[in-house]
Design an enzyme around this catalytic site. Structure first.
Site, short mmCIF file in Angstrom:
data_model
loop_
_atom_site.label_atom_id
_atom_site.label_comp_id
_atom_site.label_asym_id
_atom_site.label_seq_id
_atom_site.Cartn_x
_atom_site.Cartn_y
_atom_site.Cartn_z
N GLU A 80 0.81 -1.20 0.00
CA GLU A 80 0.00 0.00 0.00
C GLU A 80 0.85 1.26 0.00
OE1 GLU A 80 -3.19 -0.74 2.64
OE2 GLU A 80 -3.62 1.40 2.82
N ASP A 81 1.97 1.23 0.71
CA ASP A 81 2.72 2.47 0.93
C ASP A 81 3.94 2.65 0.05
OD1 ASP A 81 0.86 2.90 2.81
OD2 ASP A 81 2.13 2.54 4.55
#
Ligand code: MN
Length: 747
Positions: A92-93
Site C-alpha cells: 500500500e505504501d
C-alpha cells in the site's frame, strides 16, 4: 520527510531485537532459514517505509514490528505470519507489488500480504469503500485464517496508539473496532485481545465514563483484596487436601464489561454484582478425564460456598462455538459477596487465551506449519462461505449479516432422536428445519416444540426439542425471509423464490434493498409508509413485484424520500457545529412544530442542516455525533452511544461528522418519553398530571396508561428543555406514592 536520526535508528534496532528475542523465546523459528527470512522481511519493510513517520512521530517501521510482536507473543503465530506482518503495509505504501513479494519471498506469503492490503482503485461513488475492504478481508479468511489474526493484531496496535489521531478518525476506527473487530476476536477465541479492544474503544468514545469506572474498579479491588484472600483460603486448603494440582487467581471484570452491564441493565456501578471472578486452573491428573475433574473441583468449591443455581455455566459439555471450554459458577462468599468461580484445565486455559491458534498448536499443526482446522471451526467457516457466496448481497448488507453472525451467541437444541444441533441465537423452527435438510425446510408447516404445537416462525431456546411437521402442499413465501436468522435458511428460501413464480417479487426486493444499501438507508416501516403510496402500491409485495417486473423504476426514489423526510418527532431544537463563537453567529438550525409536518427544513447560518435521529432521539445535554445522510445531505444527529450510529460509522465512516454541540436556549423545549411502572391506585393519574403540569409547569403531549392485575404501566411524552429538566421531572414522578419505576425511553 526527513531521514531518521541516530536516536530513531537506535529505537528501530531495539524494537527489532526485541521481536527476534520474543520469536526465540516462543520457539517460532523451526527451520534453519526462518530467522534469515524474518530479517529479510524487516530489511524490505525498513526500505519501503524509509523516512516515513507515524502520527505519533515514531518511525513508521515500528508499527509493522509491533504487529509482528503481537502475533508472536499474544496470538502464538509462527514465522510466515511474522514475515507477512512485517510486510503488511509495503504494497500500500511503497512501490512494491504483490508479485514482487512473491518473487522475493514465497507465493504463500505474497497471498497473505495481498489479503492484508486494503482494496484500492476506483469505487462507485455509492458503494462504501470501507464495507468492500472488509468483504475482501473476510474472503481471505476462507483461504487462510492467519490473515485475519494478523489484521486483528494490526488493529490492536492501531488502537493502542489511537491517541495521536484526530477526533473523526477516532470515531471511525473505534466504531469499526466495536462493531466488527472485537466480535471477530471473540469469535476466534482471542479473549484477552477482545477485552482490550473493547476497553480501548470505550476509552476513546467515552473518556469520562471510562475513567470513572476504572477508578471505581481500582478502589473496589483494594477494598475487597482482603475479602478475596479470605474467600480463597478454604478453597486452597480443600483442593490441596484432595490432591488437586492447581493455581488460583483473582480477576476483576473489564471496564467495558462493567459499562455494558450498567447500560443494558440500567444499574449504577454499585449494583452490579459478581464484579469478582476467581479462576482455578488445574494440571490434569493422568487417570481422570479433564471433564470429570472440573466437576469434582466444582463440587469441592460449592461444598464450601452456596452457589446460585441459575448461574451455572457448563461449557464443558457444550463448548462455545469459538472453542471455549470451562465451568463457571457464582457462589456466595464471605459477607454476602457474589464471586464467579471459573474452573479450567491448563489446556482449556490456553484455548481461552489464544483461541483458535492454541487449538491448532495442540492438535492440528501439520508439518508445513499450515493451519488446518477442526470440525467445529469448519462449520463456522462454512456458514461464512455461504454468506459470502450469496451473490445478491451488497457489501454493506454482507457486513451487517456477518456482524450479526459474530455477535450473537449460540443455542443448542435437539432433534426428536436426541441429536444436538448448534444454531445461532434468534433461530426459528424454519432455521432448524433447513439446518437438518433443505427438503424438510421447504415443506415445513409447523412444529412440535417440547411436544407442544408451535408455528414455524417460533424462536427456539436452548434445550428445546423440535419435531418439524411437513406438508406436501407447503411452500416458502417472501414472508419467510423475515422469520429466519441463518444465512443457510435464507439462501434456500431465496433460491426457491427465485426459481418460482415469486421471482419478480424477490428480484424487486433485491433491487430495492441494494439501492437502499447504496444510499445507506435502513428500509424501516416508516420508509415504506412513505414509499408505497408514492409508487401506487398497497403492500410491500405489490411494490416489489412491480419493481421486479419493470413496471416501476426507482428513478424518483431520492426525491420521494427527500420530500417526506420532514420529521415528526421534534418541536424545537438547536444544534451547532464547532465552538461557541460560531454558535453566537446564529447557527440556530431548527424551529419546527411537532404537529404541522410542513416539510420545511431548518437552516443554519453556515448552511448546515440537522435532523434528530429517530432511533435514539437525543435531547440537549446528550453527547451527540452527526451522520451526513448521503441522500439529503442533512446531518442526522445521533447520541454518540447509539448503536445505529456505530453500525453506520463502521460501513460509511466517511459520513461521520463530529464536533456537534447543543446550545442552551432555555425557552425551547424537546420531546422526551418517560416510561412508568407502579402499583395502581385510585387517583394516581390525577397525581401524575398534577405534579407534571402543576408543580413543574411542563407540557404533556401524550399520556398512555394501562393497568392490569393491580399494576399500571405507562408512557408520558413531554416537552422538556434539557436533560437536567428531564431528570428533575423523573425524580418528582418517582416520589409519587405507588410509582415504582420511572425512566427515560430511548436512552
Ligand atoms: Mn497496519
Amino acid at each position: 520527510m526527513a531521514d531518521y536520526t541516530k536516536d530513531d535508528e537506535r529505537l528501530i534496532a531495539e524494537r527489532f531485537d526485541d521481536l527476534i528475542a520474543a520469536c526465540e523465546e516462543k520457539g517460532v523459528f523451526r527451520y534453519d532459514d526462518d530467522r534469515a527470512l524474518v530479517s529479510r522481511a524487516f530489511e524490505v519493510a525498513l526500505e519501503a517505509h524509509k523516512g516515513v513517520r507515524r502520527r505519533s512521530g515514531e518511525p513508521y517501521i515500528t508499527h509493522p514490528i509491533a504487529v509482528a510482536r503481537i502475533c508472536v507473543v499474544e496470538i502464538g503465530l509462527g514465522t510466515k505470519s511474522v514475515v507477512a506482518s512485517l510486510l503488511h503495509d509495503v504494497v500500500e505504501d511503497a512501490d512494491i507489488s504483490v508479485e514482487d513479494v512473491s518473487r522475493m519471498f514465497t507465493p504463500k506469503i505474497a497471498s497473505m500480504v495481498d489479503g492484508l492490503t486494503k482494496i484500492s482503485g476506483v469505487f462507485n461513488a455509492d458503494t462504501s469503500e470501507q464495507a468492500e475492504s472488509f468483504r475482501k478481508m473476510l474472503l481471505t479468511l476462507l483461504d487462510d485464517v492467519r490473515v485475519i489474526l494478523i489484521k486483528i493484531a494490526d488493529r490492536l496496535h492501531n488502537m493502542r496508539t489511537l491517541g495521536a489521531m484526530p477526533r473523526e478518525k477516532q470515531v471511525k476506527i473505534t466504531s469499526e473496532t466495536i462493531y466488527l473487530f472485537a466480535p471477530l476476536a471473540y469469535r476466534l477465541g482471542l479473549h484477552a485481545i477482545k477485552s482490550e479492544l473493547e476497553d480501548l474503544s470505550l476509552k476513546y468514545r467515552f473518556p469520562d465514563e471510562y475513567n470513572t469506572i476504572e477508578a471505581k474498579l481500582e478502589e473496589t479491588k483494594q477494598r475487597h483484596a482482603a475479602l478475596i484472600e479470605r474467600f480463597d483460603e478454604p478453597i486452597i486448603a480443600r483442593l490441596k487436601e484432595n490432591g488437586v494440582d492447581f493455581e488460583i487467581s483473582g480477576r476483576v471484570k473489564s471496564v467495558y464489561s462493567v459499562w455494558r452491564k450498567m447500560q443494558t441493565k440500567q444499574l449504577p456501578f454499585e449494583d452490579i454484582f459478581d464484579l469478582f471472578a476467581v479462576r482455578i486452573i488445574f494440571r490434569p491428573s493422568p487417570v481422570i478425564s479433564e471433564r470429570t475433574q472440573c466437576w469434582y473441583i466444582y463440587e469441592l468449591v460449592t461444598d464450601i460456598y452456596p452457589s446460585r443455581p441459575d448461574r451455572l455455566r457448563d461449557w464443558i459439555t457444550y463448548p462455545k462455538a469459538n472453542g471455549y471450554e470451562a465451568l463457571h459458577t457464582t457462589v456466595m462468599g464471605p459477607e454476602g459477596l457474589w464471586v464467579e468461580v471459573q474452573i479450567r484445565s491448563e489446556r482449556m486455559n490456553e484455548v481461552a487465551e489464544q483461541g483458535v491458534a492454541a487449538h491448532w498448536k495442540h492438535n492440528y499443526l501439520t508439518e508445513d506449519e499450515e493451519l488446518t482446522t477442526d470440525e467445529k471451526f469448519d462449520n463456522w467457516l462454512g456458514r461464512i462461505r455461504e454468506a459470502l457466496s450469496s451473490p445478491t448481497e451488497s457489501a454493506v448488507d454482507f457486513l451487517d449479516n456477518f456482524q450479526r453472525s459474530l455477535y450473537i451467541g449460540e443455542i443448542v437444541v435437539f432433534t426428536p432422536k436426541g441429536e444436538s444441533r448448534h444454531l445461532q441465537k434468534g433461530a426459528t423452527v424454519l432455521d432448524f428445519a433447513f439446518d437438518i435438510h433443505s427438503k424438510l425446510g421447504l415443506k415445513a408447516i409447523g412444529a412440535k416444540i417440547n411436544h407442544k404445537m408451535e408455528s414455524i416462525y417460533t424462536q427456539l431456546k436452548s434445550g428445546d426439542q423440535i419435531e418439524v411437521l411437513t406438508s406436501k402442499s407447503a411452500a416458502p413465501t417472501v414472508e419467510w425471509l423475515d422469520h429466519v436468522a441463518t444465512s443457510k435458511a435464507k439462501n434456500y428460501i431465496k433460491n426457491y423464490l427465485r426459481r418460482n413464480r415469486q421471482e419478480s417479487i424477490e428480484h424487486g426486493r433485491e433491487l430495492f434493498e441494494a439501492r437502499m444499501a447504496e444510499l445507506g438507508i435502513t428500509p424501516s416501516a416508516r420508509v415504506f409508509r412513505k414509499l408505497l403510496p408514492a409508487y401506487g402500491s398497497s403492500t410491500k409485495d405489490e411494490f416489489y413485484r412491480n419493481l421486479g417486473a419493470g413496471v416501476i423504476t426507482l428513478d424518483g426514489l431520492q426525491d420521494i424520500l427527500r420530500q417526506n423526510s420532514a420529521s415528526k418527532y421534534l418541536k424545537f431544537w438547536t444544534l451547532f457545529q464547532g465552538n461557541k463563537s460560531e454558535r453566537d453567529n446564529g447557527m440556530v438550525v431548527g424551529r419546527r412544530d411537532w404537529e404541522e409536518d410542513d416539510g420545511q427544513e431548518g437552516k443554519s447560518g453556515g448552511g448546515q442542516r440537522f435532523e434528530i435521529a429517530e432511533c435514539c432521539i437525543p435531547i440537549p445535554g446528550d453527547d451527540v455525533t452527526g451522520y451526513r445522510d448521503p441522500v439529503s445531505g442533512k446531518i442526522i444527529v445521533h447520541k454518540t452511544s447509539c448503536s445505529e450510529l456505530t453500525r453506520l460509522a463502521s460501513s460509511h465512516g466517511e459520513n461521520i461528522v463530529t464536533g456537534i454541540r447543543w446550545s442552551s436556549h432555555k425557552a425551547m423545549s424537546y420531546l422526551s418519553i418517560v416510561s412508568l411502572q407502579g402499583i395502581d391506585r385510585v387517583g394516581i393519574l390525577l397525581d401524575l398530571v398534577g405534579v407534571i403540569t402543576g408543580e413543574l409547569n411542563i407540557n404533556i403531549r401524550e399520556l398512555k396508561i394501562q393497568s392490569h392485575d393491580g399494576i399500571f404501566e405507562g408512557e408520558i411524552s413531554l416537552y422538556v428543555t434539557s436533560t437536567d429538566d428531564l431528570n428533575a421531572v423523573i425524580a418528582k414522578i418517582k416520589k409519587i406514592k405507588g410509582v415504582d419505576k420511572a425512566q427515560r425511553i430511548n436512552s
